[in-house]
Structures are given as structure tokens and as C-alpha cells.
Motif scaffolding. Structure first.
Motif, PDB file in Angstrom:
ATOM      1  N   GLN A 140       0.844  -1.189   0.000  1.00 53.45           N
ATOM      2  CA  GLN A 140       0.000   0.000   0.000  1.00 53.45           C
ATOM      3  C   GLN A 140       0.882   1.243   0.000  1.00 53.45           C
ATOM      4  N   LEU A 141       0.517   2.207  -0.825  1.00 58.80           N
ATOM      5  CA  LEU A 141       1.254   3.464  -0.853  1.00 58.80           C
ATOM      6  C   LEU A 141       0.993   4.223   0.439  1.00 58.80           C
ATOM      7  N   ARG A 142       2.039   4.774   1.021  1.00 58.22           N
ATOM      8  CA  ARG A 142       1.890   5.515   2.275  1.00 58.22           C
ATOM      9  C   ARG A 142       1.028   6.766   2.078  1.00 58.22           C
ATOM     10  N   ASP A 143       0.186   7.038   3.065  1.00 63.86           N
ATOM     11  CA  ASP A 143      -0.692   8.211   2.997  1.00 63.86           C
ATOM     12  C   ASP A 143       0.093   9.517   3.005  1.00 63.86           C
ATOM     13  N   SER A 144       1.305   9.486   3.544  1.00 62.12           N
ATOM     14  CA  SER A 144       2.108  10.715   3.661  1.00 62.12           C
ATOM     15  C   SER A 144       2.631  11.205   2.321  1.00 62.12           C
ATOM     16  N   LEU A 145       2.526  10.382   1.284  1.00 68.68           N
ATOM     17  CA  LEU A 145       3.029  10.752  -0.038  1.00 68.68           C
ATOM     18  C   LEU A 145       1.925  11.476  -0.809  1.00 68.68           C
ATOM     19  N   ASP A 146       1.927  12.791  -0.743  1.00 69.45           N
ATOM     20  CA  ASP A 146       0.851  13.575  -1.350  1.00 69.45           C
ATOM     21  C   ASP A 146       1.028  13.748  -2.850  1.00 69.45           C
ATOM     22  N   SER A 147       2.264  13.874  -3.292  1.00 74.55           N
ATOM     23  CA  SER A 147       2.508  14.184  -4.698  1.00 74.55           C
ATOM     24  C   SER A 147       3.491  13.199  -5.291  1.00 74.55           C
ATOM     25  N   ILE A 148       3.119  12.622  -6.425  1.00 75.40           N
ATOM     26  CA  ILE A 148       3.969  11.684  -7.152  1.00 75.40           C
ATOM     27  C   ILE A 148       4.174  12.224  -8.561  1.00 75.40           C
ATOM     28  N   LEU A 149       5.405  12.182  -9.033  1.00 78.16           N
ATOM     29  CA  LEU A 149       5.705  12.603 -10.396  1.00 78.16           C
ATOM     30  C   LEU A 149       6.121  11.401 -11.232  1.00 78.16           C
ATOM     31  N   ALA A 150       5.634  11.338 -12.461  1.00 87.07           N
ATOM     32  CA  ALA A 150       6.017  10.298 -13.418  1.00 87.07           C
ATOM     33  C   ALA A 150       6.674  10.979 -14.599  1.00 87.07           C
ATOM     34  N   ARG A 151       7.973  10.753 -14.779  1.00 89.39           N
ATOM     35  CA  ARG A 151       8.720  11.316 -15.906  1.00 89.39           C
ATOM     36  C   ARG A 151       8.786  10.266 -17.004  1.00 89.39           C
ATOM     37  N   ARG A 152       8.487  10.689 -18.244  1.00 88.40           N
ATOM     38  CA  ARG A 152       8.327   9.734 -19.332  1.00 88.40           C
ATOM     39  C   ARG A 152       9.253  10.036 -20.521  1.00 88.40           C
ATOM     40  N   GLU A 153      10.334  10.796 -20.285  1.00 91.05           N
ATOM     41  CA  GLU A 153      11.277  11.025 -21.377  1.00 91.05           C
ATOM     42  C   GLU A 153      11.904   9.716 -21.829  1.00 91.05           C
ATOM     43  N   GLN A 154      12.142   8.818 -20.870  1.00 89.69           N
ATOM     44  CA  GLN A 154      12.623   7.473 -21.165  1.00 89.69           C
ATOM     45  C   GLN A 154      11.682   6.485 -20.494  1.00 89.69           C
ATOM     46  N   LEU A 155      11.456   5.357 -21.162  1.00 89.89           N
ATOM     47  CA  LEU A 155      10.510   4.365 -20.651  1.00 89.89           C
ATOM     48  C   LEU A 155      11.235   3.090 -20.248  1.00 89.89           C
ATOM     49  N   PRO A 156      10.732   2.350 -19.243  1.00 92.00           N
ATOM     50  CA  PRO A 156       9.522   2.646 -18.491  1.00 92.00           C
ATOM     51  C   PRO A 156       9.659   3.920 -17.675  1.00 92.00           C
ATOM     52  N   GLU A 157       8.533   4.554 -17.398  1.00 95.43           N
ATOM     53  CA  GLU A 157       8.544   5.860 -16.771  1.00 95.43           C
ATOM     54  C   GLU A 157       9.243   5.834 -15.413  1.00 95.43           C
ATOM     55  N   THR A 158       9.840   6.960 -15.065  1.00 97.75           N
ATOM     56  CA  THR A 158      10.535   7.115 -13.789  1.00 97.75           C
ATOM     57  C   THR A 158       9.585   7.763 -12.797  1.00 97.75           C
ATOM     58  N   ILE A 159       9.337   7.080 -11.685  1.00104.26           N
ATOM     59  CA  ILE A 159       8.363   7.535 -10.696  1.00104.26           C
ATOM     60  C   ILE A 159       9.083   7.915  -9.416  1.00104.26           C
ATOM     61  N   TYR A 160       8.784   9.100  -8.897  1.00101.26           N
ATOM     62  CA  TYR A 160       9.393   9.534  -7.651  1.00101.26           C
ATOM     63  C   TYR A 160       8.479  10.518  -6.935  1.00101.26           C
ATOM     64  N   SER A 161       8.824  10.824  -5.698  1.00104.54           N
ATOM     65  CA  SER A 161       8.028  11.733  -4.885  1.00104.54           C
ATOM     66  C   SER A 161       8.899  12.841  -4.333  1.00104.54           C
ATOM     67  N   GLY A 162       8.328  14.038  -4.243  1.00101.21           N
ATOM     68  CA  GLY A 162       9.027  15.132  -3.596  1.00101.21           C
ATOM     69  C   GLY A 162       8.848  15.124  -2.094  1.00101.21           C
ATOM     70  N   ASP A 163       7.983  14.235  -1.581  1.00100.27           N
ATOM     71  CA  ASP A 163       7.683  14.193  -0.145  1.00100.27           C
ATOM     72  C   ASP A 163       8.613  13.263   0.628  1.00100.27           C
ATOM     73  N   ASP A 164       8.955  12.125   0.022  1.00101.28           N
ATOM     74  CA  ASP A 164       9.766  11.130   0.727  1.00101.28           C
ATOM     75  C   ASP A 164      10.347  10.177  -0.318  1.00101.28           C
ATOM     76  N   TYR A 165      11.257   9.317   0.146  1.00 98.54           N
ATOM     77  CA  TYR A 165      11.863   8.328  -0.742  1.00 98.54           C
ATOM     78  C   TYR A 165      10.961   7.111  -0.843  1.00 98.54           C
ATOM     79  N   LEU A 166      10.736   6.650  -2.066  1.00102.45           N
ATOM     80  CA  LEU A 166       9.893   5.485  -2.302  1.00102.45           C
ATOM     81  C   LEU A 166      10.686   4.206  -2.083  1.00102.45           C
TER      82      LEU A 166
END
Length: 529
Positions: A140-166
């Protein structure tokens, strides 16, 4: 929120499946396609004339619900370092449910027709369960992670959060087999007759199914029906491609509903059969799944920030946000590591990680807990150097560097860099001894060939800076100042292999009577009606 819009329509589904955190692209064709019932929510009568299909690409805010169900087999090599190693086959099932807002971010000067290369998301729900050979795990994704970014310049997409480390599990949970931000690109924006088919471009397929590359494809899109309310399309075919250097093959059957008023795909369902080869970092698999998706355009964010995240489109995703929280309860360590590091084994007495890039092994990290020293005792750098030489034996060449330091987390570190040879191949070892005031001790051994040393890219420095110690599960007992030596700790990656993740390994070792119910191929999976 209009609950009617986000309700999943009743639809035939092929059963479920995912390994520990994995759910990759998965679509079904061939015999599965013929048995997968045709039908869309609120299907109308087909029009016999021509229809001009249009998509409003200026929309940049959606609410998306996605459900993924998979069933099949995970394929493991008993020794992943030996190409012809005997294989193990384990049955796997799973389900993932996602509910999120998605905002498309565009660089300055981009047009509405430009591909979406960044999506900002807030997840209202992100949960997954998987059962591997009768062992069930929930993510389950932690509730504390409010914002997730998916970068798609290269695939598979790169997913990260500015709130905490995944964690790896969270990244795999969010890396969907079908990209909702690319789904509109499947619609051929031209005039079509009902029954007319058109080939789908490989670039579009790669974006939709999160594939790094496509070698060949025969996927076609067909207009099935169209009226004033919506147009219904169906796609099917075969894709041969790769994900991060690992070959994969997909058979695809998909259905889309294009809302004629909104000019947006609001409903989609895919049946997928994917066969992926065994890679250096991941098991292979042969799985069948359904992916169902509902999209609703939003006039304004519900939980996403009103101000969009700032993204530097001229730069790669920030390296400091791509670190992952990796830990081992058995060894008693926790650290932030580069995403190329994957846990291959986590068991009492040792954890093994490998740095994998484009399915090539760059380096290996062995983490081992040591017995506590008596109160007031500490290892010296001289003692550690002697231990390194003894462990390497006739493989030892010379010591390049030796130092004592204090890490950012307050640990005492002894660090020795040594070179040598194994079967004529130049090898470098970086060995680090960490200890704290409570006498917890861990040795980290990084092993790589000479050509791979530059590719380590400061991973040893990052490990030392972030490593934290805790009591390992099973609690290593107090003892003399001697390592509990294992000659394997200094070997090259050629001989340091393990059977894969500890969870897979432990399940594979069960008695055969616990493995009943395995399926030998995706064709053995019944279609639920």
C-alpha cells in the motif's frame, strides 16, 4: 465526485497475478482474444457510415481509476549468474487497485499535440495484493506521499516523490502496465468507416504500454461503432519489445470508448498476455491479465495542489529524489541507495544486492552482521586491513586506499579499497566496517570488475553517508573481534549469485506437495465469465 462516472462496468476478466511488487504490461490475444467477451458499457448500435474521430488534447487534468488482475507463472533461474541454470516455475496471482488525480505538465512551447512527458499525481487509493505459491503479500502506498511525479522522457517511466523516498515495492505498485496519460494517443484522429482497421504506430504502443523499445508489432485499431454519443474501438495484435534491456512479448486485445462530446477516452479495457525472459534483476514470467480503466476530466484539482509542481524539463529527474529506501531486518541495516541496486537475497546472516543497468550487472554488495565486541573494544584500521588480505587470499593484489572516518549518521567507519584478480580478470573490492556506540557492527563488501569501477558512480559514498544500524533479526551474539569469515564475501559476481529474492527462494524450497495447483502456461488459465 460523480460515483457513476467512476464505477467500473461489469466486464469479463481474466484472473489475477503479480510477483513481489511486479505487474508489468500484460495483454491477451489469440485463443484468449476469441473467448474474451466483446461489449462496452452502454453499447449502442453501430453506424454504417463514416465517422471523424477527434481527441481534445488540450485537457490536462483527470481522475482515473484502474484495476489490474493477473494470473500466471514466475520463472526463476536457480543460479541467475549461469545462463543455462535449471528453471523453477511458481504460480502467482494478484490484484492492484488505483484511484488517482493526474495532471499533465508541459514544457514551455509545447503544443497540445505533444506527447505527455510528465504527469503529476495524487493517489486517493493505491493498494495491491499478490499470492506467490500460497504466500500472500500486501502493498500500500503511504498516505504521507501527497505528490507523485512520473517522468516519461525514457521508458519505463521514472516515478518519484518530492515528499519522501519510495521503496521498490511502492514504485512497482505505481508503475502501471498501461499509461493513462497516453491512452488518448491510441485514437486515430481521422475519418474511419465502421470495420476499418488502421495500424498503431510503434512509438504510440511503447508509450501506452511502458516499453523501452519495440522491435516489431502488428497491432491494429478498428472502429467498431460510432454515434453522436461515442465511438467504440478495438485493438489487437502482437508486440515484440524490451523493458530495460530484457526481451518481452505481448499479445494485445483492447477496447476503448471515445466520448464524442468530451473528445476523450473515458473507458478502456485490455486483456494482455506477456511472456518476459529472465533478467539479471528480475524473474521472467508468463502471465495473463486484464486492465480496466475509467477516466473523467476534471475542471479543477480535488486533492492535487492548485499550483502545479515545478519541473526542469531540460534536466533529467533529480538524482537525489531517485534514491530508494532499502533495508534488511536480518542484517540490521537501512540505507538510501541508487535505484539500480536490487535486493537479490535477504536472509539471516547476509543480504546481497546487485547494481543492474540495462540488464547488465555492474557491481555486487554483500552486507553481513558481525558479533558485538566487548565493551570498550574497537577494531583498528590495521586489523581490518589484515582481515581483508586474509579473506581475499591469493586473489589479493594491493591496497589502494585505507581510512578511518565518521559517517553523517555518526557511525565509525573503516574503509579499505583493494585490487586483485580472479581467473585473470582485474577486480576491485571496497570493504567498509561500520560500528556504533552500542557495538552493532556490519561489514559491507562491494565487488566489481575493473571496467565497472567508474559506473559505481559514488554508490559506496552514498551507502556510507546514509547507512543506519539496528539490532538484526535473530540478534548476532557477542563474540571475539573476529569476522565470522565466509570466503564468498570476496568473490566476483561470477560466483556470488543467489536464486533471487529471499521470498521467491524460500517459497521455491518448499516440499512439492505444497506446490500443487501450478499452471504450466497461460493457456491453462480459465476465463471467468
Amino acid at each position: 465526485m460523480n460515483s457513476e462516472v467512476l464505477r467500473f462496468s461489469t466486464h469479463p476478466s481474466v484472473s489475477s497475478g503479480t510477483r513481489r511488487g511486479f505487474l508489468s504490461r500484460i495483454l491477451a490475444g489469440g485463443a484468449l482474444a476469441s473467448s474474451w467477451a466483446a461489449g462496452w458499457p452502454d453499447a449502442g448500435d453501430a453506424s454504417a457510415g463514416e465517422s471523424s474521430l477527434r481527441v481534445n488534447r488540450g485537457r490536462d487534468l483527470f481522475r482515473v481509476r484502474m484495476q489490474i488482475d493477473v494470473k500466471g507463472n514466475v520463472n526463476l533461474a536457480k543460479d541467475p549468474m549461469i545462463p543455462d541454470s535449471p528453471k523453477q516455475v511458481l504460480p502467482i496471482t494478484g490484484k492492484i487497485s488505483l484511484d488517482y488525480e493526474e495532471r499533465y505538465l508541459r514544457p514551455e512551447g509545447a503544443t497540445a499535440e505533444s506527447a505527455i512527458i510528465v504527469a503529476e499525481r495524487h493517489y486517493h487509493e493505491a493498494t495491491g495484493t499478490s499470492t506467490l505459491n500460497r504466500t500472500t503479500q500486501a502493498t500500500q502506498l503511504r498516505d504521507s506521499l501527497d505528490s507523485i511525479l512520473a517522468r516519461r522522457e525514457q521508458l519505463p517511466e521514472t516515478i518519484y516523490s518530492g515528499d519522501d523516498y519510495l521503496t521498490h515495492e511502492e514504485v512497482e505498485l505505481l508503475r502501471t502496465p498501461v499509461a493513462s496519460c497516453a491512452i488518448d494517443s491510441l485514437v486515430p484522429t481521422k475519418t474511419l468507416r465502421v470495420g476499418e482497421k488502421i495500424e498503431v504506430a510503434s512509438m504510440t504502443l511503447a508509450s501506452v504500454f511502458n516499453l523501452t523499445a519495440i522491435a516489431a508489432s502488428d497491432v491494429q485499431m478498428e472502429l467498431v461503432s460510432a454515434d453522436a454519443a461515442d465511438a467504440k474501438l478495438q485493438m489487437r495484435g502482437k508486440i515484440e519489445g524490451s523493458v530495460a534491456g530484457v526481451p518481452t512479448q505481448l499479445h494485445v486485445l483492447g477496447k476503448l470508448t471515445l466520448d464524442s462530446t468530451l473528445q476523450t477516452v473515458t473507458w478502456a479495457a485490455f486483456a494482455v498476455h506477456e511472456t518476459r525472459e529472465i533478467g539479471n534483476a528480475e524473474p521472467g514470467f508468463d502471465v495473463t491479465a486484464t486492465i480496466r480503466m475509467i477516466r473523467k476530466p476534471l475542471a479543477k484539482p480535488e486533492r492535487l495542489p492548485l499550483i502545479a509542481a515545478k519541473v526542469d524539463f531540460d534536466q533529467s529527474p533529480p538524482r537525489d529524489r531517485l534514491l530508494m529506501n532499502i533495508g534488511s531486518d536480518y542484517v540490521g541495516v537501512n540505507a538510501l541507495m541508487d535505484r539500480r541496486w536490487r535486493i537479490m537475497k535477504d536472509a539471516p546472516g547476509e543480504a546481497i544486492l546487485r547494481m543492474i543497468e540495462n540488464d547488465r550487472s555492474i557491481a555486487q554488495l554483500n552486507l553481513r552482521p558481525l558479533p558485538r565486541l566487548a565493551e570498550g573494544e574497537q577494531w583498528t584500521i590495521e586489523a581490518f586491513e589484515l582481515d581483508v588480505k586474509r579473506k581475499l587470499g591469493d586473489r589479493f593484489g594491493e591496497i589502494l586506499q585505507s581510512q578511518t572516518d565518521l559517517t553523517e549518521s555518526g557511525l565509525r567507519m573503516l574503509r579499505v579499497v583493494a585490487t586483485g584478480q580472479v581467473q585473470g580478470v582485474p577486480i576491485q573490492w571496497i570493504m567498509m566496517h561500520f560500528s556504533d556506540d552500542e557495538q552493532h557492527r556490519v561489514v559491507a563488501t562491494l565487488t566489481m570488475d575493473g571496467e565497472s569501477v567508474p559506473k559505481l558512480d559514488g554508490a559506496d559514498v552514498q551507502l556510507a553517508a546514509s547507512l543506519q544500524l539496528a539490532n538484526p533479526r535473530g540478534n548476532v551474539a557477542s563474540g571475539a573481534g573476529e569476522h565470522q569469515s565466509d570466503e564468498k564475501s570476496g568473490q566476483t559476481g561470477e560466483k556470488l549469485g543467489d536464486t533471487g529474492s529471499t521470498r521467491l527462494e524460500s517459497i521455491a524450497s518448499r516440499p512439492s506437495d505444497e506446490s500443487s495447483g501450478e499452471v504450466s502456461s497461460a493457456s491453462d488459465i480459465p476465463v471467468q465469465r
